[in-house]
Scaffold this motif. Structure first.
Motif, mmCIF file in Angstrom:
data_model
loop_
_atom_site.group_PDB
_atom_site.id
_atom_site.type_symbol
_atom_site.label_atom_id
_atom_site.label_comp_id
_atom_site.label_asym_id
_atom_site.label_seq_id
_atom_site.Cartn_x
_atom_site.Cartn_y
_atom_site.Cartn_z
ATOM 1 N N ASN A 92 -4.259 11.261 -1.618
ATOM 2 C CA ASN A 92 -3.160 10.886 -0.907
ATOM 3 C C ASN A 92 -3.293 9.240 -0.615
ATOM 4 O OD1 ASN A 92 -0.581 10.795 0.687
ATOM 5 N ND2 ASN A 92 -1.612 11.583 2.444
ATOM 6 N N TYR A 116 -2.736 7.638 -4.019
ATOM 7 C CA TYR A 116 -1.161 7.697 -4.446
ATOM 8 C C TYR A 116 -0.398 8.353 -3.326
ATOM 9 C CZ TYR A 116 -4.202 7.264 -8.454
ATOM 10 O OH TYR A 116 -5.114 7.027 -9.594
ATOM 11 N N ARG A 117 0.478 7.716 -2.680
ATOM 12 C CA ARG A 117 1.237 8.125 -1.533
ATOM 13 C C ARG A 117 2.391 9.200 -1.907
ATOM 14 N NH1 ARG A 117 0.395 4.561 2.559
ATOM 15 N NH2 ARG A 117 -1.754 3.693 2.222
ATOM 16 N N ASP A 118 2.732 9.460 -2.929
ATOM 17 C CA ASP A 118 3.601 10.783 -3.172
ATOM 18 C C ASP A 118 3.017 11.904 -3.338
ATOM 19 O OD1 ASP A 118 2.128 9.826 -5.591
ATOM 20 O OD2 ASP A 118 3.925 10.115 -7.004
ATOM 21 N N ARG A 139 -6.976 0.059 -1.094
ATOM 22 C CA ARG A 139 -5.841 0.801 -1.677
ATOM 23 C C ARG A 139 -4.647 1.410 -0.487
ATOM 24 N NH1 ARG A 139 -6.232 2.608 -6.803
ATOM 25 N NH2 ARG A 139 -4.064 3.685 -6.668
#
Length: 290
Positions: A195, A198-200, A289
């Motif tokens: 998470n 990669y925020r999705d 990130r």
């Protein structure tokens, strides 16, 4: 330069004798237990902060830990009454059987959800100072365990209502609770690192938990609804063995098959080891990130 002036994420800086190395260290070490122990007080402070934030302005508050399993139980009890089918062996009243599965499940689901968001929700801290990032997903277990304790009291009340009194097997509840927390952290650690990168991922977590609820024998017994030829596949789910153990520990009936337990616990160890390893590697870049 003093220790406090050192950059928090200079992981590649050479170690100075007598000084701690600031920042996550490269390598394939799964977890630095000594470092976690040194920062234990910070971990407790962060966990208590999350607990206060969660319940400070909550109208229902901790009662949600009771409403969730009880309302789910009522829905499925009515459903199976209408279908005229019993998803259990019938040796134990259905409310007890269902709650023995639902309560550890909600402990697991709450911890997975909170752990997966722990890095992103604390990005304002992560980008400023260094501490073992693993403290954040681990710290979420405090709130989840408090909710579990409240809902567990409801389960005990229901069991006493049906005339089920304490037995020596109840001593197994503590180890099975610890295994449930370990299973949740095994997945939560994976998802927290993903998470942050990669925020999705946060949109996938609710779907995975909803799917997991039905493939885990929470509101039914595995032997009652799942054909024997598919039970080994369901046993790959770490919660399958845990919930079977919970039911046996609290009711004293339907002792779980050791083959199912062995498969579930092996799956748990693989998930936990790989999750810690992946988290350790992702920790090197998560500050940039996040």
């Amino acid at each position: 330069m003093s220790k406090s002036e050192a950059h928090p994420d200079h992981a590649d800086s050479p170690a100075v004798p007598g000084w701690d190395c600031f920042g996550p260290q490269p390598g394939w070490q799964i977890v630095d237990a000594g470092e976690l122990w040194r920062y234990r007080e910070l971990g407790f402070v962060l966990a208590m902060r999350d607990f206060k934030v969660r319940y400070r302005q909550a109208m229902i508050g901790a009662l949600w830990a009771v409403i969730q399993p009880v309302s789910t139980l009522l829905v499925f009890q009515v459903l199976f009454m209408l279908l005229q089918r019993t998803p259990t062996s019938g040796e134990v009243p259905y409310p007890v059987t269902a709650l023995c599965g639902l309560i550890p499940w909600y402990l697991f689901a709450t911890l997975v959800r909170d752990a997966s968001d722990s890095l992103v929700n604390n990005r304002h801290i992560i980008t400023k100072i260094y501490f073992p990032r693993l403290l954040l997903p681990i710290g979420t277990s405090l709130v989840a365990l408090i909710d579990f304790a409240i809902s567990f009291c409801v389960l005990i009340g229901v069991m006493l209502y049906f005339g089920m009194w304490p037995a020596w097997t109840w001593l197994w509840v503590l180890p099975f609770t610890a295994i449930t927390v370990a299973a949740a952290l095994a997945i939560g650690i994976w998802l927290s690192a993903l998470n942050a990168l990669y925020r999705d991922v946060k949109y996938i977590v609710p779907f995975l938990l909803q799917l997991g609820f039905y493939v885990t024998p929470t509101f039914y017994e595995q032997s009652s609804l799942i054909p024997a030829r598919w039970q080994f596949l369901q046993a790959l789910n770490p919660l399958t063995g845990v919930i079977a153990g919970f039911r046996w520990a609290l009711t004293g009936t339907n002792q779980p098959e050791w083959s199912v337990m062995a498969i579930s616990f092996t799956s748990l160890l693989v998930l936990l080891g790989s999750g810690l390893l992946f988290f350790r590697r992702a920790e090197l870049s998560v500050t940039d990130r996040i």
